[in-house]
Design an enzyme around this catalytic site. Structure first.
Site, PDB file in Angstrom:
ATOM      1  N   CYS A   1      -8.143   5.293  -3.338  1.00 58.41           N
ATOM      2  CA  CYS A   1      -6.895   4.519  -3.318  1.00 58.41           C
ATOM      3  C   CYS A   1      -6.796   3.686  -2.042  1.00 58.41           C
ATOM      4  O   CYS A   1      -6.399   2.511  -2.082  1.00 58.41           O
ATOM      5  CB  CYS A   1      -5.706   5.454  -3.438  1.00 58.41           C
TER       6      CYS A   1
ATOM      7  N   HIS B   1       0.829   5.857   0.544  1.00 55.72           N
ATOM      8  CA  HIS B   1       0.200   5.648   1.847  1.00 55.72           C
ATOM      9  C   HIS B   1       0.759   4.359   2.458  1.00 55.72           C
ATOM     10  O   HIS B   1       1.091   3.422   1.728  1.00 55.72           O
ATOM     11  CB  HIS B   1      -1.308   5.420   1.715  1.00 55.72           C
TER      12      HIS B   1
END
Ligand code: NAD
Length: 364
Positions: free
Chosen positions: A149, A229
């Site tokens: 990711c 994130h």
């Protein structure tokens, strides 16, 4: 046939590992006009096994010895992993990190192509993949890894910057969520961890699996958050574009969302709320979410903040990897098909001034 670029009318796909990534990849594959989701595997007859059945997906037992546990739970299965591998062209391995590498020989023995996730070492596959940056690297390959990711999020920004302005150096600080929302056993609960404490971190070399010649240093931290994130980026460019030019460049990308100031989205909480408001399944954000105001160029130094939804951003990439491996369709064709079928692109952006907004459907 492994090794060949084939153009089947329908690509038969299996998903091995129906967890955070696997369930999303399964839904995305099922939505493609040129793919058939043959089935998914589960190790345990838990709520996710039930959810897969409710979605109409054939369920295969990942570990044959557990078949009786499914029978005892009253969950009907279509066979075991090897039965699934007998009837697919490609398997998307979404097992926990390290298990994909253990499965590689099983896939090879069955003559099926395999896609692995970013938790696997790059050596598991003959190519690491990001649709925007290196679609052709997966063309016709038998074993491909969709990068993590974080690397996906970095690649989507690095590719257009490199093509348009040239890149001297990338520096990125990755503030990573401690665990996914369902990972109740992970932490930290009340701390901020340099993670890894060694600098630079391993994420830079992972970016180099996509861009071998880009000079990139990364630092990692882990924080008590679950939703997304956050990346703090500093890219030294080879030319001096204006801030507005870089904003326009990144705004024009298919899988980026420039968060406008007037949206008043200050972090992951509101981003996820926005995703649910616009009807995204599971509140998923497939796009890099870049704060428009943070994009700033000082001399040749570009700065920005972006969030990536770790559960979602790799999902369209897996779909495109399947087409690169199994068909002769171009990157542009594949990305357009994937984006249109899933609804990638946040067409109803709050900054649209053209009045062309799509009506919203609440995801309740
Ligand atoms: P997960 O734990 O949510 O899901 C993995 C699933 O595989 C679970 O349902 C588990 O029961 C099942 N499983 C375990 N052993 C198995 C086996 N032998 N055979 C079949 N299934 C098995 O994990 P995840 O977050 O979906 O991660 C999967 C992969 O995707 C990892 O490589 C990870 O690094 C990568 N990835 C994860 C994220 C993320 O943030 N969650 C983001 C990008 C990439």
């Amino acid at each position: 046939m492994p090794g060949a670029t084939v153009v089947p009318t329908m690509i038969r796909v299996g998903v091995n590992g129906y967890g955070t990534i696997g369930k999303r990849v399964a839904d995305a594959v099922a939505a493609q006009p040129d793919m058939e989701l043959v089935g998914v595997t589960k190790t345990r007859p838990n709520f996710e096994a039930d959810a897969a059945r409710r979605r109409g997906y054939d369920l295969y037992v990942a570990v044959p010895e557990r078949t009786t546990a499914f029978e005892e739970a009253g969950i009907t299965t279509a066979g075991t992993l090897t039965d699934l591998l007998d009837v697919v062209d490609v398997v998307v391995d979404c097992c926990p990190s390290g298990i994909g590498a253990e499965n590689r020989e099983i896939y090879r023995a069955h003559g099926v192509k395999a896609i692995y996730q970013g938790g696997e070492n790059a050596t598991v596959a003959s190519a690491s993949f990001n649709a925007r940056a290196n679609f052709e690297a997966a063309r016709g390959k038998d074993h491909v890894r969709v990068v993590s990711c974080n690397t996906t999020g970095l690649s989507r920004v690095i590719a257009p910057l490199r093509e348009t302005y040239g890149i001297e150096k990338v520096r990125a600080t990755l503030v990573r969520r401690g665990g996914d929302p369902a990972e109740t056993g992970r932490g930290p609960i009340n701390d901020v961890l340099p993670d890894p404490v060694t600098v630079p971190s391993h994420h830079g070399p992972d970016v180099n699996t996509i861009f071998p010649n880009v000079d990139v240093d990364t630092l990692g931290l882990t924080v008590p958050a679950t939703q997304m994130h956050t990346h703090s980026l500093n890219v030294t460019l080879e030319s001096e574009p204006s801030t507005e030019a870089v904003r326009d460049l990144l705004r024009a990308e298919d899988r980026t969302f420039l968060i406008p100031e007037k949206a008043a989205i200050d972090g992951a909480g509101k981003l996820k709320e926005f995703a649910r408001d616009v009807g995204r399944p599971r509140g998923d954000l497939w796009e890099n979410c870049i704060w428009e105001e943070s994009i700033n160029v000082v001399g040749r130094d570009l700065y920005l903040f972006q969030n990536v939804h770790q559960e979602a951003d790799v999902v369209p990439e897996n779909v495109d990897a399947i087409r690169a491996m199994c068909t002769d369709r171009s990157a542009a064709e594949s990305v357009v098909t994937t984006n249109e079928t899933l609804g990638v692109g946040l067409a109803a952006r709050p900054d649209d001034a053209n009045g062309g907004r799509e009506p919203l459907v609440a995801d309740d």
